[in-house]
Enzyme design. Structure first.
Site, PDB file in Angstrom:
ATOM      1  N   ARG A   1       0.819  -1.213   0.000  1.00  0.00           N
ATOM      2  CA  ARG A   1       0.000   0.000   0.000  1.00  0.00           C
ATOM      3  C   ARG A   1       0.860   1.275   0.000  1.00  0.00           C
ATOM      4  NH1 ARG A   1      -2.487  -1.396   4.469  1.00  0.00           N
ATOM      5  NH2 ARG A   1      -2.870  -3.597   4.129  1.00  0.00           N
TER       6      ARG A   1
ATOM      7  N   TYR B   1       1.049  -1.733  -5.415  1.00  0.00           N
ATOM      8  CA  TYR B   1      -0.053  -1.650  -6.377  1.00  0.00           C
ATOM      9  C   TYR B   1      -0.878  -0.377  -6.245  1.00  0.00           C
ATOM     10  CZ  TYR B   1      -2.263  -4.419  -2.618  1.00  0.00           C
ATOM     11  OH  TYR B   1      -2.671  -4.899  -1.412  1.00  0.00           O
TER      12      TYR B   1
ATOM     13  N   HIS C   1       1.999  -1.623 -12.338  1.00  0.00           N
ATOM     14  CA  HIS C   1       0.693  -1.535 -12.990  1.00  0.00           C
ATOM     15  C   HIS C   1       0.633  -0.165 -13.665  1.00  0.00           C
ATOM     16  CE1 HIS C   1      -1.120  -4.539  -9.847  1.00  0.00           C
ATOM     17  NE2 HIS C   1      -0.118  -5.042 -10.537  1.00  0.00           N
TER      18      HIS C   1
ATOM     19  N   ASP D   1     -10.027  -9.815 -12.212  1.00  0.00           N
ATOM     20  CA  ASP D   1      -8.733  -9.902 -11.536  1.00  0.00           C
ATOM     21  C   ASP D   1      -8.795 -10.616 -10.194  1.00  0.00           C
ATOM     22  OD1 ASP D   1      -6.121  -9.672 -10.776  1.00  0.00           O
ATOM     23  OD2 ASP D   1      -6.094  -7.482 -10.676  1.00  0.00           O
TER      24      ASP D   1
ATOM     25  N   GLU E   1       1.660 -15.948  -8.584  1.00  0.00           N
ATOM     26  CA  GLU E   1       0.997 -15.001  -7.668  1.00  0.00           C
ATOM     27  C   GLU E   1      -0.361 -15.591  -7.298  1.00  0.00           C
ATOM     28  OE1 GLU E   1       0.739 -11.738 -10.503  1.00  0.00           O
ATOM     29  OE2 GLU E   1       2.194 -10.627  -9.302  1.00  0.00           O
TER      30      GLU E   1
ATOM     31  N   HIS F   1       3.672 -13.504 -15.185  1.00  0.00           N
ATOM     32  CA  HIS F   1       2.998 -13.811 -13.918  1.00  0.00           C
ATOM     33  C   HIS F   1       2.086 -14.992 -14.193  1.00  0.00           C
ATOM     34  CE1 HIS F   1       3.390  -9.552 -11.969  1.00  0.00           C
ATOM     35  NE2 HIS F   1       4.466 -10.292 -11.792  1.00  0.00           N
TER      36      HIS F   1
ATOM     37  N   GLU G   1       2.825  -4.100 -16.635  1.00  0.00           N
ATOM     38  CA  GLU G   1       2.085  -5.353 -16.463  1.00  0.00           C
ATOM     39  C   GLU G   1       0.806  -5.308 -17.276  1.00  0.00           C
ATOM     40  OE1 GLU G   1       1.675  -6.742 -12.441  1.00  0.00           O
ATOM     41  OE2 GLU G   1       0.200  -8.264 -12.997  1.00  0.00           O
TER      42      GLU G   1
ATOM     43  N   HIS H   1       8.425  -5.771  -7.702  1.00  0.00           N
ATOM     44  CA  HIS H   1       7.080  -5.289  -8.046  1.00  0.00           C
ATOM     45  C   HIS H   1       6.808  -3.999  -7.280  1.00  0.00           C
ATOM     46  CE1 HIS H   1       2.842  -5.090  -8.830  1.00  0.00           C
ATOM     47  NE2 HIS H   1       2.731  -6.321  -9.307  1.00  0.00           N
TER      48      HIS H   1
ATOM     49  N   ASP I   1       0.716 -11.170 -17.466  1.00  0.00           N
ATOM     50  CA  ASP I   1       0.018 -11.839 -16.362  1.00  0.00           C
ATOM     51  C   ASP I   1      -1.106 -12.687 -16.960  1.00  0.00           C
ATOM     52  OD1 ASP I   1      -1.994 -12.314 -14.287  1.00  0.00           O
ATOM     53  OD2 ASP I   1      -0.812 -10.981 -13.022  1.00  0.00           O
TER      54      ASP I   1
ATOM     55  N   HIS J   1      -4.664 -11.906 -15.795  1.00  0.00           N
ATOM     56  CA  HIS J   1      -5.120 -10.607 -16.297  1.00  0.00           C
ATOM     57  C   HIS J   1      -5.440 -10.645 -17.788  1.00  0.00           C
ATOM     58  CE1 HIS J   1      -2.758  -8.417 -12.851  1.00  0.00           C
ATOM     59  NE2 HIS J   1      -3.673  -9.250 -12.404  1.00  0.00           N
TER      60      HIS J   1
ATOM     61  N   HIS K   1      -7.144 -14.042  -8.792  1.00  0.00           N
ATOM     62  CA  HIS K   1      -6.247 -15.152  -9.122  1.00  0.00           C
ATOM     63  C   HIS K   1      -6.729 -16.443  -8.459  1.00  0.00           C
ATOM     64  CE1 HIS K   1      -2.707 -12.058  -9.561  1.00  0.00           C
ATOM     65  NE2 HIS K   1      -3.821 -11.662 -10.146  1.00  0.00           N
TER      66      HIS K   1
HETATM   67 ZN    ZN Z   1      -3.929  -9.589 -10.460  1.00  0.00          ZN
HETATM   68 FE    FE Z   2       0.391  -9.938 -11.754  1.00  0.00          FE
HETATM   69 FE    FE Z   3       0.835  -6.972 -10.383  1.00  0.00          FE
END
Ligand code: ZN
Ligand code: FE
Ligand code: FE
Length: 278
Positions: free
Chosen positions: A37, A70, A107, A224, A256, A211, A142, A67, A176, A179, A226
């Site tokens: 975060r 997000y 992202h 989205d 992930e 990913h 991504e 990464h 990904d 995604h 997973h």
């Molecule tokens: Zn995702």
């Molecule tokens: Fe991802």
């Molecule tokens: Fe990601």
């Protein structure tokens, strides 16, 4: 041999992640550069970074992937959020130069009502401010599911961003699977066509990492969520076809999936078993 690993936590330091990866038979891994975060980045102790570099060399790791948090949004309607995102990215890239880490994934952003065109323009402007010719790290866009106002859920949008970046040679893409499927690309029944389209629009030479995730929702759902490998709508067979595809099999594959480390270890073993010959 395929290059496979999973998302690990930086909480115990850099070398600790390398050791954990080795323990679960991974030869790559991914980590968040800071609290997902946001928050401040972890200072790098040079000894720790050197120990990771040694570990990676000794065990012949594929590139590892950092990464971005997000919440980082280069195209928020709020200018303070955009500025904060640029500063965070610049700081991450500066610190990554000290690590044996050649890939940084983020992202592209959510335009939060401004529209795709404005969003893409702001992402491009930000990258042109942040990237520098001396950096040793590739910055990866991504592929996104298209949840809310997310940018980067079509290959064309990724291409538009790449076209605007002056230092395009520092850029790449992370594919990904959850995604891309959620975005409406049929990697289950038409993988060949999707990769051909990716190559034509983005270029397979820009693809630096995958990913590897199953998806909880059907193709085109833009959700989205997973799923564990083999437990979602993509399924094990399609995932094996992706991992063993001649255009992809040299890349680092990062799980992930909703797992703790022991679950990742099982998925890595499963995929290594199925991909022995590749
Ligand atoms: Zn995702
Ligand atoms: Fe991802
Ligand atoms: Fe990601």
């Amino acid at each position: 041999m395929i290059n496979i690993g999973c998302h690990l936590s930086l909480s115990k330091g850099y070398h600790a992640m390398g050791k954990e990866a080795v323990k679960i038979n991974a030869n790559t891994f991914q980590f968040f550069t800071r609290n997902p975060r946001g928050g401040s980045g972890k200072e790098i102790v040079q000894e720790d970074a050197d120990a990771l570099a040694e570990c990676i060399k000794q065990h012949a790791f594929a590139p590892i992937l950092a990464h971005a948090p997000y919440t980082l949004n280069l195209c928020s309607a709020n200018p303070d959020t955009r500025k904060f995102a640029r500063e965070m990215m610049a700081d991450d890239l500066k610190r990554l130069d000290k690590l044996p880490c050649s890939l940084y994934n983020f992202h592209p952003g959510s335009h939060t009502g401004q529209g795709v065109e404005t969003g893409i323009r702001q992402i491009v402007e930000a990258l042109n401010m942040v990237l520098c010719a001396e950096q040793t790290t590739f910055v990866l866009l991504e592929t996104m599911a298209g949840k809310g106002s997310e940018i980067g859920c079509s290959f064309e949008e990724l291409r538009q961003i790449l076209d605007g970046v002056e230092l395009e040679e520092k850029m790449g893409v992370c594919f990904d699977t959850c995604h891309v499927y959620d975005a409406g690309y049929d990697i289950v029944d038409h993988l060949e066509d999707v990769l051909e389209e990716f190559d034509r629009i983005v270029g397979l030479n820009r693809l630096k990492a995958v990913h590897l995730n199953d998806s909880m929702h059907p193709m085109g759902s833009h959700k989205d969520r997973h799923a564990k490998i083999g437990e979602g709508t993509i399924g094990l067979e399609a995932i094996i076809r992706i991992v063993t595809h001649s255009a992809l099999k040299h890349l680092p594959f990062l799980l992930e999936t909703p797992n703790e480390v022991d679950g990742y270890e099982k998925e890595i073993a499963l995929l290594r078993e199925y991909c022995k010959e590749s």
